[in-house]
Design a protein around this motif. Structure first.
Motif, PDB file in Angstrom:
ATOM      1  N   PRO A  42      15.253  -6.349   6.791  1.00 51.90           N
ATOM      2  CA  PRO A  42      14.634  -5.636   5.670  1.00 51.90           C
ATOM      3  C   PRO A  42      14.439  -6.592   4.496  1.00 51.90           C
ATOM      4  CG  PRO A  42      16.480  -4.390   6.576  1.00 51.90           C
ATOM      5  CD  PRO A  42      16.529  -5.745   7.209  1.00 51.90           C
ATOM      6  N   PRO A  43      13.222  -6.710   3.979  1.00 50.97           N
ATOM      7  CA  PRO A  43      12.987  -7.683   2.904  1.00 50.97           C
ATOM      8  C   PRO A  43      13.425  -7.152   1.543  1.00 50.97           C
ATOM      9  CG  PRO A  43      10.973  -6.523   3.419  1.00 50.97           C
ATOM     10  CD  PRO A  43      12.006  -6.019   4.397  1.00 50.97           C
ATOM     11  N   PRO A  44      13.785  -8.030   0.631  1.00 55.04           N
ATOM     12  CA  PRO A  44      14.079  -7.590  -0.740  1.00 55.04           C
ATOM     13  C   PRO A  44      12.771  -7.201  -1.432  1.00 55.04           C
ATOM     14  CG  PRO A  44      14.124  -9.982  -0.596  1.00 55.04           C
ATOM     15  CD  PRO A  44      13.951  -9.490   0.806  1.00 55.04           C
ATOM     16  N   LYS A  45      12.866  -6.283  -2.379  1.00 49.21           N
ATOM     17  CA  LYS A  45      11.670  -5.817  -3.086  1.00 49.21           C
ATOM     18  C   LYS A  45      11.764  -6.190  -4.562  1.00 49.21           C
ATOM     19  CE  LYS A  45      11.173  -1.823   0.002  1.00 49.21           C
ATOM     20  NZ  LYS A  45      11.062  -0.332   0.087  1.00 49.21           N
ATOM     21  N   VAL A  46      10.613  -6.559  -5.123  1.00 47.30           N
ATOM     22  CA  VAL A  46      10.539  -6.877  -6.548  1.00 47.30           C
ATOM     23  C   VAL A  46       9.285  -6.245  -7.127  1.00 47.30           C
ATOM     24  CG1 VAL A  46      11.845  -9.038  -6.420  1.00 47.30           C
ATOM     25  CG2 VAL A  46       9.381  -9.058  -6.008  1.00 47.30           C
ATOM     26  N   ALA A  47       9.231  -6.162  -8.443  1.00 50.70           N
ATOM     27  CA  ALA A  47       8.071  -5.549  -9.093  1.00 50.70           C
ATOM     28  C   ALA A  47       6.831  -6.428  -8.978  1.00 50.70           C
ATOM     29  CB  ALA A  47       8.391  -5.268 -10.560  1.00 50.70           C
ATOM     30  N   SER A  48       7.035  -7.731  -8.982  1.00 51.20           N
ATOM     31  CA  SER A  48       5.910  -8.666  -8.922  1.00 51.20           C
ATOM     32  C   SER A  48       6.282  -9.816  -8.006  1.00 51.20           C
ATOM     33  CB  SER A  48       5.580  -9.180 -10.331  1.00 51.20           C
ATOM     34  OG  SER A  48       4.532 -10.107 -10.283  1.00 51.20           O
ATOM     35  N   GLY A  49       5.405 -10.112  -7.057  1.00 53.03           N
ATOM     36  CA  GLY A  49       5.693 -11.188  -6.109  1.00 53.03           C
ATOM     37  C   GLY A  49       4.591 -11.317  -5.094  1.00 53.03           C
ATOM     38  N   VAL A  50       4.973 -11.482  -3.824  1.00 53.01           N
ATOM     39  CA  VAL A  50       4.016 -11.666  -2.725  1.00 53.01           C
ATOM     40  C   VAL A  50       3.892 -10.352  -1.960  1.00 53.01           C
ATOM     41  CG1 VAL A  50       3.509 -12.982  -0.623  1.00 53.01           C
ATOM     42  CG2 VAL A  50       4.669 -14.100  -2.554  1.00 53.01           C
ATOM     43  N   PRO A  51       2.667  -9.900  -1.665  1.00 49.76           N
ATOM     44  CA  PRO A  51       2.492  -8.632  -0.943  1.00 49.76           C
ATOM     45  C   PRO A  51       3.163  -8.651   0.431  1.00 49.76           C
ATOM     46  CG  PRO A  51       0.408  -9.335  -1.883  1.00 49.76           C
ATOM     47  CD  PRO A  51       1.371 -10.485  -2.035  1.00 49.76           C
ATOM     48  N   PHE A  52       3.777  -7.522   0.790  1.00 52.86           N
ATOM     49  CA  PHE A  52       4.406  -7.337   2.096  1.00 52.86           C
ATOM     50  C   PHE A  52       3.672  -6.178   2.787  1.00 52.86           C
ATOM     51  CE2 PHE A  52       7.463  -5.575   5.087  1.00 52.86           C
ATOM     52  CZ  PHE A  52       8.070  -6.697   5.634  1.00 52.86           C
ATOM     53  N   ILE A  53       3.084  -6.461   3.940  1.00 53.40           N
ATOM     54  CA  ILE A  53       2.227  -5.500   4.628  1.00 53.40           C
ATOM     55  C   ILE A  53       3.020  -4.732   5.686  1.00 53.40           C
ATOM     56  CG2 ILE A  53       0.161  -5.234   6.078  1.00 53.40           C
ATOM     57  CD1 ILE A  53      -0.337  -6.126   3.193  1.00 53.40           C
ATOM     58  N   THR A  54       2.839  -3.398   5.678  1.00 52.70           N
ATOM     59  CA  THR A  54       3.390  -2.556   6.736  1.00 52.70           C
ATOM     60  C   THR A  54       2.235  -1.913   7.496  1.00 52.70           C
ATOM     61  OG1 THR A  54       3.464  -0.504   5.443  1.00 52.70           O
ATOM     62  CG2 THR A  54       5.337  -2.026   5.212  1.00 52.70           C
ATOM     63  N   ILE A  55       2.563  -1.205   8.586  1.00 52.79           N
ATOM     64  CA  ILE A  55       1.512  -0.532   9.348  1.00 52.79           C
ATOM     65  C   ILE A  55       0.759   0.467   8.471  1.00 52.79           C
ATOM     66  CG2 ILE A  55       1.215   1.275  11.110  1.00 52.79           C
ATOM     67  CD1 ILE A  55       2.695  -0.337  13.037  1.00 52.79           C
ATOM     68  N   GLY A  56       1.448   1.036   7.484  1.00 48.60           N
ATOM     69  CA  GLY A  56       0.789   1.974   6.581  1.00 48.60           C
ATOM     70  C   GLY A  56      -0.321   1.339   5.762  1.00 48.60           C
ATOM     71  N   ASN A  57      -0.319   0.011   5.657  1.00 41.93           N
ATOM     72  CA  ASN A  57      -1.369  -0.684   4.914  1.00 41.93           C
ATOM     73  C   ASN A  57      -2.557  -1.086   5.796  1.00 41.93           C
ATOM     74  OD1 ASN A  57       1.440  -2.096   3.432  1.00 41.93           O
ATOM     75  ND2 ASN A  57       0.004  -0.872   2.238  1.00 41.93           N
ATOM     76  N   ILE A  58      -2.472  -0.755   7.093  1.00 34.63           N
ATOM     77  CA  ILE A  58      -3.574  -1.052   8.007  1.00 34.63           C
ATOM     78  C   ILE A  58      -4.491   0.166   8.081  1.00 34.63           C
ATOM     79  CG2 ILE A  58      -4.226  -1.675  10.362  1.00 34.63           C
ATOM     80  CD1 ILE A  58      -2.679  -3.882   8.977  1.00 34.63           C
ATOM     81  N   ALA A  59      -5.745  -0.003   7.674  1.00 37.97           N
ATOM     82  CA  ALA A  59      -6.734   1.078   7.764  1.00 37.97           C
ATOM     83  C   ALA A  59      -7.242   1.132   9.196  1.00 37.97           C
ATOM     84  CB  ALA A  59      -7.877   0.840   6.792  1.00 37.97           C
ATOM     85  N   LYS A  60      -6.792   2.150   9.933  1.00 36.54           N
ATOM     86  CA  LYS A  60      -7.053   2.223  11.375  1.00 36.54           C
ATOM     87  C   LYS A  60      -8.538   2.277  11.700  1.00 36.54           C
ATOM     88  CE  LYS A  60      -5.916   4.986  15.480  1.00 36.54           C
ATOM     89  NZ  LYS A  60      -5.157   6.167  15.989  1.00 36.54           N
ATOM     90  N   ASP A  61      -9.296   3.118  10.990  1.00 33.26           N
ATOM     91  CA  ASP A  61     -10.708   3.296  11.318  1.00 33.26           C
ATOM     92  C   ASP A  61     -11.543   2.050  11.027  1.00 33.26           C
ATOM     93  OD1 ASP A  61     -10.282   5.846  12.207  1.00 33.26           O
ATOM     94  OD2 ASP A  61     -10.814   6.812  10.311  1.00 33.26           O
ATOM     95  N   TYR A  62     -11.100   1.271  10.037  1.00 37.28           N
ATOM     96  CA  TYR A  62     -11.902   0.115   9.631  1.00 37.28           C
ATOM     97  C   TYR A  62     -11.257  -1.216  10.011  1.00 37.28           C
ATOM     98  CZ  TYR A  62     -14.213   3.789   7.016  1.00 37.28           C
ATOM     99  OH  TYR A  62     -14.868   4.948   6.674  1.00 37.28           O
ATOM    100  N   ARG A  63     -10.035  -1.158  10.520  1.00 37.37           N
ATOM    101  CA  ARG A  63      -9.318  -2.361  10.959  1.00 37.37           C
ATOM    102  C   ARG A  63      -9.278  -3.417   9.845  1.00 37.37           C
ATOM    103  NH1 ARG A  63     -12.030  -0.302  15.347  1.00 37.37           N
ATOM    104  NH2 ARG A  63     -13.935  -1.411  14.798  1.00 37.37           N
ATOM    105  N   THR A  64      -8.837  -2.964   8.679  1.00 41.59           N
ATOM    106  CA  THR A  64      -8.711  -3.847   7.524  1.00 41.59           C
ATOM    107  C   THR A  64      -7.345  -3.624   6.885  1.00 41.59           C
ATOM    108  OG1 THR A  64      -9.755  -2.172   6.107  1.00 41.59           O
ATOM    109  CG2 THR A  64     -11.189  -3.899   7.019  1.00 41.59           C
ATOM    110  N   ILE A  65      -6.994  -4.503   5.965  1.00 39.20           N
ATOM    111  CA  ILE A  65      -5.731  -4.394   5.234  1.00 39.20           C
ATOM    112  C   ILE A  65      -6.006  -3.818   3.852  1.00 39.20           C
ATOM    113  CG2 ILE A  65      -3.748  -5.639   4.304  1.00 39.20           C
ATOM    114  CD1 ILE A  65      -4.320  -7.844   6.370  1.00 39.20           C
TER     115      ILE A  65
END
Length: 402
Positions: A225-248
């Motif tokens: 499990p990664p640490p979380k901060v208010a500002s940093g580098v984006p962390f992508i989960t499956i929820g950030n994958i747009a299924k119909d358009y296959r984009t992030i």
């Protein structure tokens, strides 16, 4: 309901003055003999599937024994059923005598209220009904709030006139919407058909190898499990994958510290030309990384980094091909969440063809994909416009402007 001054010839009434409120109930599922029979029983699933319609058939039925041994009751034809919990706001009208679950507020209209007029009133309220709901886990409209409902309505002949106009308009919209949805399916089917032809030819002409033979790396995201901060580098989960358009979708990611990102191995830091591939839950969705930006990703997503003789876009389309999709489904394991393991992913049997041939196929697929996306955008806009038109018609009709 609203408290504005009524249109001329309309009046405000307490809904319980012109309709009888009835509750529903679920016969005990411990007793199989209570289920199956000639009494339709409306559940939330029926309301979702028939929202705004007159319902004749239900997924489940009960019988006289189920009614006698529960608080459920058979309500008359034309009873208006409004879902009140979990999914608030679905509305159906009974096409014949039926029972319902406890998830509904059931209104038996008097001779002063046309059931379909009440149905359209509820439809016009839409999400506005949530202002009557409360609850920490599930938003629910409780019976004291329902008994306080007030509606603005004209005399019965005018109700019937409005219902006739809306019925005709909504039938036309439903036909147009069905045509748009069919055209949308046809546009996607055309692309998928061409994709199948391209890769059928590739499978016949190419040398079959393992996917791992065409990549420098096939890995997944960090398992910790990664640490979380208010500002940093984006962390992508499956929820950030747009299924119909296959984009992030980068607009709703959480961030991890720069130190965490820097500590990751190079093959866990996506770069332009890599292809991501969802491996858990909604598995089998490829995403071509086009962004020249830093980000990292969870372990439910795989990363495939192609060798120099493998075109990134060819790899992207290859993972969409029916031949690979079939291997993913055959190799996925698990019950709650299906997972394509890295071993299965690396072992996909795929064709190796010359880079020049890949480039020719990619050019054709890109042209067709662009045309398909343009058509999809047109049809999606039409579907949105149809929904907006329905809302506009309901607003006009139920504010006395038709």
């Amino acid at each position: 309901m609203p408290t504005a001054l009524p249109p001329e010839g309309w009046q405000w009434s307490s809904l319980t003055e012109i309709a009888r409120l009835e509750s529903g109930h679920t016969p005990s599922r411990k007793y199989r003999e209570y289920w199956g029979g000639n009494i339709p029983w409306i559940g939330i699933q029926d309301a979702r599937a028939n929202d705004g319609k007159c319902i004749q058939y239900t997924q489940e039925t009960t019988n006289e024994l189920g009614i006698e041994n529960s608080s459920a009751r058979v309500l008359p034809e034309n009873t208006v059923c409004l879902s009140r919990t979990a999914s608030v706001g679905y509305v159906v009208v009974m096409g014949r005598p039926m029972a319902t679950s406890q998830d509904f507020l059931n209104w038996v209209c008097s001779s002063h209220l046309a059931p379909d007029f009440l149905k359209y009133l509820f439809m016009a309220e839409g999400e506005g009904l949530l202002r009557f709901a409360s609850g920490a886990v599930h938003q629910t409209i409780y019976f004291p709030e329902a008994k306080a409902f007030h509606i603005c309505h004209p005399r019965l002949p005018e109700q019937h006139r409005i219902v006739a106009i809306l019925d005709k308009a909504f039938d036309g919209i439903a036909t147009a919407k069905a045509n748009a949805e069919n055209n949308l399916r046809n546009a996607r089917a055309l692309f998928e058909s061409h994709l199948q032809v391209v890769f059928t030819d590739a499978w016949e002409a190419g040398q079959l190898v393992r996917l791992a033979d065409l990549a420098t790396d096939i890995t997944d995201g960090d398992h910790m499990p990664p640490p979380k901060v208010a500002s940093g580098v984006p962390f992508i989960t499956i929820g950030n994958i747009a299924k119909d358009y296959r984009t992030i979708n980068f607009s709703d990611t959480f961030m991890v510290p720069r130190e965490y990102f820097d500590s990751l191995k190079p093959n866990k830091k996506p770069r332009a030309g890599d292809v991501l591939y969802t491996v858990t839950g909604s598995f089998g969705i490829p995403v071509l990384v086009k962004e020249r930006r830093e980000f990292c990703f969870q372990r439910h997503i795989g990363l495939i980094r192609p060798k120099s003789d493998l075109h990134s876009e060819w790899l992207y389309y290859l993972l969409m091909s029916p031949q690979v999709v079939r291997q993913a489904h055959d190799g996925a394991t698990g019950t709650a969440q299906k997972t394509v393991s890295l071993k299965v992913l690396r072992g996909f049997k795929v064709p190796r063809i010359p880079l020049a041939n890949q480039e020719v196929a990619v050019a054709k697929l890109n042209t067709l994909a662009t045309a398909t996306q343009r058509l999809e955008s047109i049809y999606q806009q039409k579907l949105i416009a149809f929904d907006d038109l329905k809302k506009s018609l309901l607003h006009k009709a139920l504010s006395g402007k038709l």
